[in-house]
Design a protein around this motif. Structure first.
Motif, PDB file in Angstrom:
ATOM      1  N   UNK A  37       0.838  -1.201   0.000  1.00 47.10           N
ATOM      2  CA  UNK A  37       0.000   0.000   0.000  1.00 47.10           C
ATOM      3  C   UNK A  37       0.871   1.248   0.000  1.00 47.10           C
ATOM      4  N   UNK A  38       1.888   1.268   0.836  1.00 50.80           N
ATOM      5  CA  UNK A  38       2.770   2.436   0.931  1.00 50.80           C
ATOM      6  C   UNK A  38       3.494   2.679  -0.389  1.00 50.80           C
ATOM      7  N   UNK A  39       3.946   1.634  -1.049  1.00 48.05           N
ATOM      8  CA  UNK A  39       4.648   1.804  -2.319  1.00 48.05           C
ATOM      9  C   UNK A  39       3.693   2.291  -3.411  1.00 48.05           C
ATOM     10  N   UNK A  40       2.471   1.758  -3.443  1.00 53.48           N
ATOM     11  CA  UNK A  40       1.489   2.242  -4.431  1.00 53.48           C
ATOM     12  C   UNK A  40       1.162   3.711  -4.189  1.00 53.48           C
ATOM     13  N   UNK A  41       1.027   4.093  -2.925  1.00 54.64           N
ATOM     14  CA  UNK A  41       0.755   5.484  -2.585  1.00 54.64           C
ATOM     15  C   UNK A  41       1.920   6.374  -3.016  1.00 54.64           C
ATOM     16  N   UNK A  42       3.139   5.918  -2.767  1.00 51.85           N
ATOM     17  CA  UNK A  42       4.323   6.682  -3.170  1.00 51.85           C
ATOM     18  C   UNK A  42       4.353   6.867  -4.680  1.00 51.85           C
ATOM     19  N   UNK A  43       4.081   5.806  -5.427  1.00 53.19           N
ATOM     20  CA  UNK A  43       4.069   5.888  -6.890  1.00 53.19           C
ATOM     21  C   UNK A  43       2.955   6.814  -7.389  1.00 53.19           C
ATOM     22  N   UNK A  44       1.773   6.713  -6.785  1.00 55.58           N
ATOM     23  CA  UNK A  44       0.667   7.593  -7.177  1.00 55.58           C
ATOM     24  C   UNK A  44       1.002   9.055  -6.893  1.00 55.58           C
ATOM     25  N   UNK A  45       1.618   9.300  -5.753  1.00 54.92           N
ATOM     26  CA  UNK A  45       2.015  10.669  -5.418  1.00 54.92           C
ATOM     27  C   UNK A  45       3.066  11.179  -6.399  1.00 54.92           C
ATOM     28  N   UNK A  46       4.049  10.356  -6.684  1.00 54.15           N
ATOM     29  CA  UNK A  46       5.093  10.749  -7.629  1.00 54.15           C
ATOM     30  C   UNK A  46       4.475  11.138  -8.973  1.00 54.15           C
ATOM     31  N   UNK A  47       3.560  10.326  -9.460  1.00 59.26           N
ATOM     32  CA  UNK A  47       2.904  10.617 -10.739  1.00 59.26           C
ATOM     33  C   UNK A  47       2.072  11.895 -10.660  1.00 59.26           C
ATOM     34  N   UNK A  48       1.340  12.067  -9.568  1.00 57.52           N
ATOM     35  CA  UNK A  48       0.483  13.256  -9.423  1.00 57.52           C
ATOM     36  C   UNK A  48       1.321  14.528  -9.290  1.00 57.52           C
ATOM     37  N   UNK A  49       2.374  14.474  -8.492  1.00 56.47           N
ATOM     38  CA  UNK A  49       3.219  15.657  -8.306  1.00 56.47           C
ATOM     39  C   UNK A  49       3.898  16.040  -9.616  1.00 56.47           C
ATOM     40  N   UNK A  50       4.358  15.032 -10.341  1.00 51.27           N
ATOM     41  CA  UNK A  50       4.997  15.283 -11.628  1.00 51.27           C
ATOM     42  C   UNK A  50       3.994  15.874 -12.624  1.00 51.27           C
ATOM     43  N   UNK A  51       2.797  15.320 -12.659  1.00 49.99           N
ATOM     44  CA  UNK A  51       1.772  15.833 -13.575  1.00 49.99           C
ATOM     45  C   UNK A  51       1.422  17.281 -13.242  1.00 49.99           C
ATOM     46  N   UNK A  52       1.325  17.599 -11.949  1.00 53.03           N
ATOM     47  CA  UNK A  52       1.004  18.974 -11.589  1.00 53.03           C
ATOM     48  C   UNK A  52       2.148  19.912 -11.965  1.00 53.03           C
ATOM     49  N   UNK A  53       3.376  19.525 -11.662  1.00 56.02           N
ATOM     50  CA  UNK A  53       4.515  20.392 -11.971  1.00 56.02           C
ATOM     51  C   UNK A  53       4.585  20.660 -13.479  1.00 56.02           C
TER      52      UNK A  53
END
Length: 172
Positions: A37-53
């Protein structure tokens, strides 16, 4: 009677071993689920932060372009630049909404909102100095956003601890 006692001890030992095995396997499975769960959350956050930037940088650029088209005083070009800027702002806001779903870091969400609002003001600048000032400030905020977001995706131990506290109970 002498044959019953060893049989009872054997049955008790077997039950104790089975119980201990169940406990350790369950503990291992829960830990694996938590880490997954923690790794999926980390990956989702990475993708979301990158998309926003990416979206915020493109929106900032679209507002610069809009400012230049306004200076040219070509109504068709201004209208096209306005539509492009609105489309890019929509993408940035959508990416920011995804971030709101993935993190409880209110400062990160505030930075995202400030970036969008400041970028919006670029095309309304009275002169090139004001335009550049707003653009530079939006870039600085974007850099601060990326720096803060990086702490959430670069520290797996902290993410794991947070995810363990926030994760819903797994079905048995």
């Amino acid at each position: 009677m002498s044959t019953i006692l060893p049989a009872l001890i054997a049955v008790a030992g077997t039950l104790l071993g089975a119980g201990a095995t169940f406990f350790f396997q369950r503990s291992t499975a829960e830990r694996a689920a938590t880490l997954g769960f923690a790794e999926r959350l980390r990956q989702d956050r990475l993708n979301a932060y990158n998309a926003f930037a990416d979206a915020a940088a493109e929106y900032r650029g679209a507002e610069f372009d809009r400012w230049f088209r306004i200076q040219e005083n070509d109504s068709a070009a201004v209208r096209a630049a306005l539509q492009a800027a609105h489309a890019k702002r929509t993408v940035a806001r959508s990416a920011l909404l995804r971030i709101a779903l993935l993190t409880d870091d209110s400062r990160l969400r505030e930075l995202g909102q400030e970036i969008i609002e400041l970028s919006r003001l670029i095309s309304r600048a009275a002169d090139a100095t004001e335009r550049d000032s707003k653009g530079d400030r939006a870039r600085e905020l974007l850099d601060a956003f990326v720096e803060r977001a990086a702490t959430q995706v670069q520290a797996p131990a902290a993410v794991t601890r947070r995810a363990t506290r926030q994760r819903p109970a797994l079905p048995s």
